[in-house]
Design a protein around this motif. Structure first.
Motif, PDB file in Angstrom:
ATOM      1  N   LEU A  47       0.143 -13.863 -13.734  1.00  9.08           N
ATOM      2  CA  LEU A  47      -1.343 -14.073 -13.448  1.00  9.08           C
ATOM      3  C   LEU A  47      -2.008 -13.016 -12.793  1.00  9.08           C
ATOM      4  O   LEU A  47      -1.371 -12.016 -12.462  1.00  9.08           O
ATOM      5  CB  LEU A  47      -1.219 -15.119 -12.152  1.00  9.08           C
ATOM      6  N   PRO A  48      -3.203 -13.021 -12.765  1.00  3.27           N
ATOM      7  CA  PRO A  48      -3.974 -11.911 -12.148  1.00  3.27           C
ATOM      8  C   PRO A  48      -3.723 -11.700 -10.910  1.00  3.27           C
ATOM      9  O   PRO A  48      -3.593 -12.446 -10.000  1.00  3.27           O
ATOM     10  CB  PRO A  48      -5.463 -12.308 -12.475  1.00  3.27           C
ATOM     11  N   PRO A  49      -3.406 -10.383 -10.420  1.00  2.00           N
ATOM     12  CA  PRO A  49      -3.138  -9.958  -9.099  1.00  2.00           C
ATOM     13  C   PRO A  49      -4.294 -10.090  -8.096  1.00  2.00           C
ATOM     14  O   PRO A  49      -5.372  -9.698  -8.565  1.00  2.00           O
ATOM     15  CB  PRO A  49      -2.612  -8.557  -9.219  1.00  2.00           C
ATOM     16  N   LEU A  50      -3.983 -10.676  -7.156  1.00  4.17           N
ATOM     17  CA  LEU A  50      -5.114 -10.499  -5.686  1.00  4.17           C
ATOM     18  C   LEU A  50      -4.257 -10.199  -4.612  1.00  4.17           C
ATOM     19  O   LEU A  50      -3.059 -10.815  -4.154  1.00  4.17           O
ATOM     20  CB  LEU A  50      -5.339 -12.089  -5.724  1.00  4.17           C
ATOM     21  N   ILE A  51      -4.878  -9.281  -3.896  1.00  5.47           N
ATOM     22  CA  ILE A  51      -4.376  -8.603  -2.709  1.00  5.47           C
ATOM     23  C   ILE A  51      -5.234  -9.161  -1.501  1.00  5.47           C
ATOM     24  O   ILE A  51      -6.331  -9.419  -1.647  1.00  5.47           O
ATOM     25  CB  ILE A  51      -4.382  -7.036  -2.499  1.00  5.47           C
ATOM     26  N   LEU A  52      -4.551  -9.682  -0.408  1.00  5.69           N
ATOM     27  CA  LEU A  52      -5.226 -10.335   0.556  1.00  5.69           C
ATOM     28  C   LEU A  52      -5.225  -9.215   1.609  1.00  5.69           C
ATOM     29  O   LEU A  52      -3.937  -9.077   2.230  1.00  5.69           O
ATOM     30  CB  LEU A  52      -4.681 -11.608   1.054  1.00  5.69           C
ATOM     31  N   GLY A  53      -6.324  -9.236   2.642  1.00  7.37           N
ATOM     32  CA  GLY A  53      -6.365  -8.334   3.984  1.00  7.37           C
ATOM     33  C   GLY A  53      -6.717  -9.342   4.902  1.00  7.37           C
ATOM     34  O   GLY A  53      -7.500  -9.783   5.087  1.00  7.37           O
ATOM     35  N   ASN A  54      -5.655  -9.058   6.121  1.00 11.95           N
ATOM     36  CA  ASN A  54      -5.993 -10.222   7.075  1.00 11.95           C
ATOM     37  C   ASN A  54      -6.734  -9.339   8.288  1.00 11.95           C
ATOM     38  O   ASN A  54      -7.145  -8.527   8.369  1.00 11.95           O
ATOM     39  CB  ASN A  54      -4.745 -10.484   7.698  1.00 11.95           C
TER      40      ASN A  54
ATOM     41  N   LEU B 160      -3.932   0.303   2.041  1.00 13.51           N
ATOM     42  CA  LEU B 160      -4.132  -0.912   1.173  1.00 13.51           C
ATOM     43  C   LEU B 160      -3.825  -0.159   0.006  1.00 13.51           C
ATOM     44  O   LEU B 160      -3.198  -0.782  -1.088  1.00 13.51           O
ATOM     45  CB  LEU B 160      -5.825  -1.213   1.049  1.00 13.51           C
ATOM     46  N   ASP B 161      -4.362   1.062  -0.477  1.00 15.66           N
ATOM     47  CA  ASP B 161      -3.934   1.791  -1.511  1.00 15.66           C
ATOM     48  C   ASP B 161      -2.288   1.911  -1.833  1.00 15.66           C
ATOM     49  O   ASP B 161      -1.890   1.573  -3.014  1.00 15.66           O
ATOM     50  CB  ASP B 161      -4.626   3.195  -1.750  1.00 15.66           C
ATOM     51  N   ALA B 162      -1.884   2.120  -0.743  1.00 14.93           N
ATOM     52  CA  ALA B 162      -0.147   2.301  -0.669  1.00 14.93           C
ATOM     53  C   ALA B 162       0.561   1.191  -1.160  1.00 14.93           C
ATOM     54  O   ALA B 162       1.492   1.081  -1.943  1.00 14.93           O
ATOM     55  CB  ALA B 162       0.347   3.026   0.416  1.00 14.93           C
ATOM     56  N   VAL B 163      -0.106  -0.046  -0.692  1.00 14.01           N
ATOM     57  CA  VAL B 163       0.313  -1.085  -0.999  1.00 14.01           C
ATOM     58  C   VAL B 163       0.360  -1.577  -2.647  1.00 14.01           C
ATOM     59  O   VAL B 163       1.094  -2.134  -2.973  1.00 14.01           O
ATOM     60  CB  VAL B 163      -0.080  -2.522  -0.072  1.00 14.01           C
ATOM     61  N   ALA B 164      -0.890  -1.309  -3.145  1.00 11.42           N
ATOM     62  CA  ALA B 164      -1.221  -1.581  -4.475  1.00 11.42           C
ATOM     63  C   ALA B 164      -0.269  -0.823  -5.100  1.00 11.42           C
ATOM     64  O   ALA B 164       0.291  -1.431  -6.253  1.00 11.42           O
ATOM     65  CB  ALA B 164      -2.718  -1.188  -4.747  1.00 11.42           C
ATOM     66  N   ILE B 165      -0.164   0.424  -4.910  1.00 14.62           N
ATOM     67  CA  ILE B 165       0.877   1.171  -5.586  1.00 14.62           C
ATOM     68  C   ILE B 165       2.308   0.958  -5.545  1.00 14.62           C
ATOM     69  O   ILE B 165       3.031   0.670  -6.695  1.00 14.62           O
ATOM     70  CB  ILE B 165       0.788   2.785  -5.211  1.00 14.62           C
ATOM     71  N   ALA B 166       2.699   0.445  -4.498  1.00 14.45           N
ATOM     72  CA  ALA B 166       4.201  -0.158  -4.234  1.00 14.45           C
ATOM     73  C   ALA B 166       4.342  -1.348  -4.890  1.00 14.45           C
ATOM     74  O   ALA B 166       5.454  -1.714  -5.342  1.00 14.45           O
ATOM     75  CB  ALA B 166       4.258  -0.182  -2.892  1.00 14.45           C
ATOM     76  N   ALA B 167       3.089  -2.073  -5.159  1.00 14.53           N
ATOM     77  CA  ALA B 167       3.473  -3.579  -5.679  1.00 14.53           C
ATOM     78  C   ALA B 167       3.210  -3.091  -7.367  1.00 14.53           C
ATOM     79  O   ALA B 167       3.196  -4.143  -8.195  1.00 14.53           O
ATOM     80  CB  ALA B 167       2.450  -4.375  -5.386  1.00 14.53           C
ATOM     81  N   GLY B 168       2.869  -2.132  -7.713  1.00 15.33           N
ATOM     82  CA  GLY B 168       2.977  -1.853  -9.086  1.00 15.33           C
ATOM     83  C   GLY B 168       1.425  -2.309  -9.674  1.00 15.33           C
ATOM     84  O   GLY B 168       1.434  -2.766 -11.023  1.00 15.33           O
ATOM     85  N   LEU B 169       0.576  -2.329  -9.186  1.00 18.68           N
ATOM     86  CA  LEU B 169      -0.837  -2.848  -9.433  1.00 18.68           C
ATOM     87  C   LEU B 169      -1.700  -1.893  -9.959  1.00 18.68           C
ATOM     88  O   LEU B 169      -2.285  -1.000  -9.179  1.00 18.68           O
ATOM     89  CB  LEU B 169      -1.488  -3.704  -8.517  1.00 18.68           C
ATOM     90  N   ASP B 170      -2.040  -1.728 -11.269  1.00 24.21           N
ATOM     91  CA  ASP B 170      -3.240  -0.778 -11.783  1.00 24.21           C
ATOM     92  C   ASP B 170      -4.385  -1.248 -11.415  1.00 24.21           C
ATOM     93  O   ASP B 170      -5.410  -0.390 -11.595  1.00 24.21           O
ATOM     94  CB  ASP B 170      -2.845  -0.587 -13.344  1.00 24.21           C
TER      95      ASP B 170
END
Length: 396
Positions: free
Chosen positions: A21-28, A77-87
């Motif tokens: 499914l499309p990735p979605l990042i949530l920030g609290n 946030l950028d580090a999390v996206a990279i760690a999660a493998g999200l382009d």
């Protein structure tokens, strides 16, 4: 636990759902961890591969000594996206998470597809946050807990003292005071006003009609500065995803999810797939094979609307909707449909105890005789399912 290394901090993150499914990042928001998203997670996972993370200084992320900056939080946030493998990904941030989203969209937009900014602001009065920092460092988190909850939620929500309120309050009380103060410093020094026009990704701004921290007018100003941004107002205070989760998700899903249906043929195909998922592929294919010229239009109708519109809505989870249907069939005495949905529920892994609970409730609201019939029919289906399971186990 997965951590992304970002500068001097390890940022805790986790992913939930189907990776296709499309990735979605949530920030609290400040003062919460990613568990604040729990009320909306079941629905969001119907549509997205969801990645959540704790802001530095919060939850299971590191809380380095000293003050933080919005640039550091954006790099997290950028580090999390990279760690999660999200382009590429969509992003939804609330309050502090929305500030991070604004910074990220203006400064590192390459990975970002769409943006939701909820209950946030590009700038605050620094004096408020200087006072907040001094208070928590001197007196601890409990010294401002009641004030924070009164700004997070409406008085009615606070007075109900429900499970979700208690979750947020308990998290706040357990927060690292230095980590919280570090994020307060980032907000104190924040001024993203001139950066808003640099945001070019499609943007939705969510406001709370009763939000004291970031009033609706602030959200409207943000949207006015971002080309093409739209605003949706929710009847909540500052943490709308907790207080009004259905309406929060309605707005988010409508904005982020491309409509799966453009034509009636699409709706039929969408509904047929969902019908097979809920009732079982073999059963539905048998029904489709037995369609006659006499009932063809009716079968197409129920596939398009009962299945292509109602059952595809993510407002209710499948178990909830199944129990609603079973209760309605008991009330109406539609026993053929009742048996169909009992069998489908069991095949889908619904526990017998959930069906029992629905029938006990039906005894109160629909009458004991109706529930008695329901128990008799469901008991036979359950016994047959258990017998078939035993045979399968023995064959293996």
């Amino acid at each position: 636990m997965p951590h992304a290394l970002s500068g001097d901090a390890r940022i805790y993150w986790r992913a939930d759902g189907d990776r296709s499914l499309p990735p979605l990042i949530l920030g609290n928001s400040i003062g919460t961890d990613f568990a604040a998203w729990d009320p909306v997670m079941p629905r969001l996972m119907r549509h997205f591969y969801v990645v959540r993370y704790d802001a530095r200084g919060h939850g299971a992320s590191d809380a380095p000594a000293g003050e933080y900056t919005i640039a550091q939080l954006g790099a997290d946030l950028d580090a999390v996206a990279i760690a999660a493998g999200l382009d590429s990904f969509d992003y939804c941030g609330v309050s502090l998470g929305g500030m991070v989203g604004m910074w990220y969209a203006a400064n590192r937009p390459a990975r970002l597809r769409r943006l939701i900014l909820a209950n946030t602001a590009p700038k605050f009065d620094p004096a408020i946050w200087r006072t907040r920092i001094a208070t928590v460092l001197e007196k601890g988190m409990d010294s401002i807990a009641d004030m924070a909850m009164a700004r997070f939620f409406t008085p009615e929500f606070v007075a109900r003292n429900g499970i979700e309120f208690q979750r947020v309050r308990n998290t706040f009380l357990s927060m690292s005071a230095p980590g919280y103060a570090g994020c307060c410093a980032a907000i104190r020094d924040l001024d993203l006003t001139s950066s808003l026009s640099a945001i070019k990704v499609p943007t939705l701004v969510l406001t709370g009609e009763r939000d004291l921290s970031t009033p609706p007018a602030v959200g409207q100003q943000i949207a006015a500065a971002i080309d093409g941004a739209v605003v949706v107002a929710l009847p909540a205070a500052h943490i709308a995803a907790t207080e009004t989760p259905v309406q929060f998700c309605d707005a988010a899903v409508e904005f982020l999810v491309d409509p799966p249906v453009e034509t009636e043929a699409d709706r039929y195909a969408y509904g047929l797939d969902r019908r097979k998922q809920v009732l079982g592929r073999e059963y539905v294919e048998q029904r489709v094979a037995s369609v006659t010229p006499f009932n063809k239009r009716f079968q197409a109708f129920i596939t398009r609307y009962a299945w292509g519109e109602l059952w595809t809505s993510s407002r209710f989870q499948d178990v909830e909707r199944r129990m609603m249907v079973l209760s309605m069939m008991v009330a109406l005495g539609r026993w053929e449909e009742f048996e169909l949905h009992v069998g489908a529920a069991l095949r889908a892994g619904v526990e017998a105890q959930a069906i029992e609970e629905a029938l006990v409730q039906a005894a109160v609201y629909c009458g004991v005789p109706a529930a008695n019939t329901g128990f008799a029919l469901a008991g036979k289906i359950l016994a047959k399912a258990q017998e078939d399971a035993g045979k399968d186990a023995a064959a293996k």
